[in-house]
Design an enzyme around this catalytic site. Structure first.
Site, short mmCIF file in Angstrom:
data_model
loop_
_atom_site.label_atom_id
_atom_site.label_comp_id
_atom_site.label_asym_id
_atom_site.label_seq_id
_atom_site.Cartn_x
_atom_site.Cartn_y
_atom_site.Cartn_z
N HIS A 1 38.26 29.56 -23.86
CA HIS A 1 37.52 28.75 -24.82
C HIS A 1 37.13 29.62 -26.01
CE1 HIS A 1 36.58 26.20 -21.18
NE2 HIS A 1 36.94 25.27 -22.04
N GLN B 1 46.83 25.20 -25.96
CA GLN B 1 48.21 24.82 -25.62
C GLN B 1 48.46 24.76 -24.12
OE1 GLN B 1 50.44 27.49 -28.04
NE2 GLN B 1 51.31 25.83 -29.26
N LYS B 2 47.55 25.33 -23.32
CA LYS B 2 47.78 25.28 -21.87
C LYS B 2 47.85 23.83 -21.39
CE LYS B 2 44.86 26.43 -18.49
NZ LYS B 2 45.01 25.38 -17.47
N ASP B 3 46.97 23.00 -21.96
CA ASP B 3 47.01 21.57 -21.62
C ASP B 3 47.96 20.90 -22.61
OD1 ASP B 3 45.11 21.56 -19.44
OD2 ASP B 3 43.63 22.07 -20.95
N SER C 1 39.35 27.68 -15.79
CA SER C 1 38.11 27.70 -14.99
C SER C 1 38.45 27.51 -13.51
CB SER C 1 37.14 26.62 -15.47
OG SER C 1 37.83 25.44 -15.71
N ARG C 2 39.63 26.92 -13.23
CA ARG C 2 40.03 26.69 -11.84
C ARG C 2 40.41 27.97 -11.11
NH1 ARG C 2 43.83 21.55 -13.20
NH2 ARG C 2 42.17 20.21 -13.96
N GLN D 1 37.46 10.25 -17.72
CA GLN D 1 38.73 10.91 -17.42
C GLN D 1 38.84 11.38 -15.97
OE1 GLN D 1 37.90 13.91 -20.62
NE2 GLN D 1 39.01 15.30 -19.28
O1 PAF Z 1 40.22 19.63 -22.16
C1 PAF Z 1 39.06 19.23 -21.96
O2 PAF Z 1 38.15 20.00 -21.68
C2 PAF Z 1 38.76 17.74 -22.03
O3 PAF Z 1 39.85 16.98 -21.60
C3 PAF Z 1 38.29 17.26 -23.43
C4 PAF Z 1 39.36 17.46 -24.46
C5 PAF Z 1 37.04 18.04 -23.82
C6 PAF Z 1 37.94 15.79 -23.39
O4 PAF Z 1 36.93 15.51 -22.48
#
Ligand code: PAF
Length: 284
Positions: free
Chosen positions: A36, A147-149, A185-186, A60
């Site tokens: 982050h 970019q990881k996600d 974080s995992r 989500q």
């Molecule tokens: O990647 C995340 O942490 C979440 O999916 C986000 C983009 C903050 C939306 O809740």
């Protein structure tokens, strides 16, 4: 650093800035770590104001036990954001974000039902809905995503384009440990042994990159190469796919002439922890 506890406080903060001033937004769910920090380090010199949001978005999570188990480390998160010279942190409550009667959500379209979306119906609708609300409320000039996600990044970029949202979505490279493991974080939930076994994801991806660089242009063969790494591994492969970056659909040998870059995606489960990673292969 200003703490903005609801939308009214956020709007009062946002009103101070003229349209010429640049505002960078980094949306997060907290549990902040080094990866982050790289998003904030990218945003800081580029923007007049940097705002973070910390919100564990219930929309989500398809399972309430997952939502409950999500790490909550607010004190450490705020200390880290202060150190990173963030100007403001938006900390909405679920009621502030989704007041009673809230019913509308974003349909992320066809690219949301594969890969990360396959086992998590509704996940990306929840992500895009909160991201759209954060964009509307914070009105950033640029929003920063890792970019990881890769699938989340793709869907956010497509929503921004499709819905004419007036901001730039900036992709930030994946931060890795020295041995190649992507920060997440995992990773903290893995035992020491599993932490080493998790390297198989990066090894499989780099093997696909090497094969691609050696001239292989058969996406199914590249996927087969990645799968071989899991034959003797305790990690249970969820998917290993080569995708077309522009469509986020499975890459096809017949489409090499289109000039779309390919990316290798991988996800696997180790000690019950879902890990994911990806690497760019290049232009076929
Ligand atoms: O990647 C995340 O942490 C979440 O999916 C986000 C983009 C903050 C939306 O809740």
């Amino acid at each position: 650093m200003e703490l903005l506890n609801n939308n009214a406080e956020l709007q009062a903060w946002r009103r101070q800035f003229s349209p010429e001033e640049t505002v960078g937004l980094i949306p997060t769910m907290g549990a902040l770590h080094k990866a982050h920090a790289t998003l904030f380090d990218t945003a800081r010199p580029e923007c007049d104001q940097v705002v973070a949001s910390v919100f564990i978005n219930p929309l989500q999570f398809e399972r309430t036990d997952d939502l409950k188990a999500y790490p909550r480390t607010m004190e450490q998160d705020l200390a880290m954001l202060e150190n990173l010279k963030v100007d403001a942190v938006y900390l909405p409550t679920p009621d502030d974000m989704y007041p009673s009667g809230f019913a509308t959500s974003v349909d992320p379209g066809d690219s949301a039902v594969q890969f990360e979306g396959a086992a998590r119906p509704g996940h990306f609708a929840g992500v895009l809905t909160v991201v759209l609300k954060l964009f509307q409320r914070c009105r950033p000039t640029t929003a920063y995503f890792g970019q990881k996600d890769a699938q989340q990044l793709f869907l956010v970029q497509r929503m921004t384009r499709d819905l004419d949202l007036p901001l730039t979505v900036q992709a930030c490279p994946t931060l890795r440990e020295d041995d190649g493991l992507a920060f997440s974080s995992r990773n903290a939930r893995l035992s020491k042994v599993a932490r080493q076994q998790a390297l198989v994801l990066h090894q499989a991806l780099t093997a696909a990159v090497a094969e691609f660089q050696a001239g292989d242009r058969d996406p199914r063969k590249l996927e087969a190469t990645m799968r071989t790494f899991f034959e003797d591994s305790p990690a249970v492969l969820a998917y290993a796919d080569v995708i077309d970056e522009v469509t986020f659909q499975s890459a096809q040998t017949s489409s090499t002439s289109r000039g779309h870059a390919w990316r290798a995606l991988i996800a696997a489960r180790l000690e019950g922890v879902h890990l994911l990673d990806n690497l760019l292969l290049g232009n076929p």
